[in-house]
Design a protein around this motif. Structure first.
Motif, PDB file in Angstrom:
ATOM      1  N   PHE A  57       0.868  -1.176   0.000  1.00  0.00           N
ATOM      2  CA  PHE A  57       0.000   0.000   0.000  1.00  0.00           C
ATOM      3  C   PHE A  57       0.906   1.228   0.000  1.00  0.00           C
ATOM      4  O   PHE A  57       1.715   1.413   0.908  1.00  0.00           O
ATOM      5  CB  PHE A  57      -0.881  -0.047   1.253  1.00  0.00           C
ATOM      6  CG  PHE A  57      -1.802   1.113   1.434  1.00  0.00           C
ATOM      7  CD1 PHE A  57      -2.778   1.402   0.500  1.00  0.00           C
ATOM      8  CD2 PHE A  57      -1.708   1.913   2.572  1.00  0.00           C
ATOM      9  CE1 PHE A  57      -3.646   2.471   0.684  1.00  0.00           C
ATOM     10  CE2 PHE A  57      -2.571   2.973   2.772  1.00  0.00           C
ATOM     11  CZ  PHE A  57      -3.540   3.255   1.827  1.00  0.00           C
ATOM     12  N   SER A 115      -7.688   6.186  -3.111  1.00  0.00           N
ATOM     13  CA  SER A 115      -7.290   7.599  -3.079  1.00  0.00           C
ATOM     14  C   SER A 115      -8.427   8.588  -3.285  1.00  0.00           C
ATOM     15  O   SER A 115      -8.204   9.792  -3.247  1.00  0.00           O
ATOM     16  CB  SER A 115      -6.233   7.844  -4.163  1.00  0.00           C
ATOM     17  OG  SER A 115      -6.794   7.668  -5.462  1.00  0.00           O
ATOM     18  N   THR A 154       2.281   4.604   0.697  1.00  0.00           N
ATOM     19  CA  THR A 154       2.035   5.605   1.734  1.00  0.00           C
ATOM     20  C   THR A 154       2.847   6.888   1.534  1.00  0.00           C
ATOM     21  O   THR A 154       2.621   7.868   2.244  1.00  0.00           O
ATOM     22  CB  THR A 154       2.342   5.029   3.120  1.00  0.00           C
ATOM     23  OG1 THR A 154       3.665   4.474   3.129  1.00  0.00           O
ATOM     24  CG2 THR A 154       1.349   3.927   3.473  1.00  0.00           C
ATOM     25  N   TYR A 162      -1.786   5.940  -1.892  1.00  0.00           N
ATOM     26  CA  TYR A 162      -2.929   5.132  -1.457  1.00  0.00           C
ATOM     27  C   TYR A 162      -3.436   4.175  -2.527  1.00  0.00           C
ATOM     28  O   TYR A 162      -4.630   3.900  -2.616  1.00  0.00           O
ATOM     29  CB  TYR A 162      -4.055   6.028  -0.924  1.00  0.00           C
ATOM     30  CG  TYR A 162      -3.594   6.958   0.170  1.00  0.00           C
ATOM     31  CD1 TYR A 162      -2.502   6.632   0.973  1.00  0.00           C
ATOM     32  CD2 TYR A 162      -4.219   8.176   0.393  1.00  0.00           C
ATOM     33  CE1 TYR A 162      -2.060   7.476   1.971  1.00  0.00           C
ATOM     34  CE2 TYR A 162      -3.782   9.033   1.399  1.00  0.00           C
ATOM     35  CZ  TYR A 162      -2.701   8.680   2.174  1.00  0.00           C
ATOM     36  OH  TYR A 162      -2.258   9.531   3.163  1.00  0.00           O
ATOM     37  N   ALA A 214      -8.517   2.651   5.006  1.00  0.00           N
ATOM     38  CA  ALA A 214      -8.563   3.338   3.713  1.00  0.00           C
ATOM     39  C   ALA A 214      -9.839   3.000   2.952  1.00  0.00           C
ATOM     40  O   ALA A 214     -10.458   3.875   2.326  1.00  0.00           O
ATOM     41  CB  ALA A 214      -7.332   2.967   2.884  1.00  0.00           C
ATOM     42  N   THR A 216      -8.964  11.613  -0.982  1.00  0.00           N
ATOM     43  CA  THR A 216      -7.903  12.625  -0.905  1.00  0.00           C
ATOM     44  C   THR A 216      -8.249  13.882  -1.704  1.00  0.00           C
ATOM     45  O   THR A 216      -7.513  14.858  -1.673  1.00  0.00           O
ATOM     46  CB  THR A 216      -6.558  12.060  -1.410  1.00  0.00           C
ATOM     47  OG1 THR A 216      -6.688  11.678  -2.787  1.00  0.00           O
ATOM     48  CG2 THR A 216      -6.154  10.832  -0.595  1.00  0.00           C
TER      49      THR A 216
END
Length: 210
Positions: free
Chosen positions: A8, A78, A10, A52, A118, A81
């Motif tokens: 994943f 994502s 980061t 992500y 997430a 975000t």
């Protein structure tokens, strides 16, 4: 010799003239890969070097670094975000995970829990959930991190006083304490098993449906 890993993403940083450096959270802990040419528009690695993403990566070991050669996106976490406040919330949560990973010999449950976090962030974002739900998810996430570090979370909440946010959250817990629940199911687990077990604990004790 080529190796494979699932991770994943980061952190992503520009590296070299046109490459990128990736920080991946994996079932084995944190690893770093160099993606050569990933900033070029025609690079096959351009689309797999974003925050992500869960990727399946193929890489080669070179002196001083690990060179990413191929990657496939398994999941994209994502979407949330796009909101600056949610991005900041998630970045802080993942920062705390990485600190804890530096002090554990069992990174797998932390990896599984971060993926679940997430996923939930994306689901809440897609449903246009109010800000309070994101804050509650973050609080529950931190409770699990404490439990994974062997804290007796309900006791900790009681010590904080009945008016605290932690105590209000823990008042709805049922069955085993979070720490007991995780400890009872965390021996000799694989990534898939860790994920399933954490899902069960979510459903039973924190009223989050995965």
């Amino acid at each position: 010799m080529r190796k494979e890993c699932t991770g994943f993403i980061t952190a992503v940083k520009n590296a070299g003239e046109s490459g990128r450096s990736l920080e991946l959270l994996t079932p084995e802990g944190v690893t770093y890969l160099f993606a050569p040419g990933a900033r070029r528009l025609n690079s096959k690695l351009l689309s797999v070097t974003r925050l992500y993403l869960l990727i399946q990566a193929e890489y080669e070991k070179a002196p001083g670094f690990q060179r990413l050669s191929e990657a496939v996106v398994l999941a994209d976490f994502s979407q949330f975000t796009k909101d600056a406040e949610l991005f900041d919330l998630a970045a802080e949560a993942i920062r705390v995970v990485k600190i804890m990973l530096a002090n554990t010999q069992s990174p797998e449950p932390f990896y599984a829990l971060t993926l679940l976090f997430a996923e939930q962030m994306n689901k809440l974002f897609q449903s246009s959930a109010p800000q309070e739900q994101f804050q509650m998810l973050e609080l529950k996430f931190y409770l699990y991190l404490l439990a994974l570090c062997d804290f007796d979370v309900p006791l900790l909440c009681r010590q904080k006083g009945s008016g605290s946010a932690l105590s209000k959250l823990c008042s709805s817990l049922s069955g085993l304490s979070i720490s007991q629940g995780i400890q009872a199911q965390s021996s000799a687990i694989l990534t898939g098993a860790a994920r399933a077990q954490l899902q069960d604990i979510y459903k039973e004790q924190l009223d989050i449906v995965i």
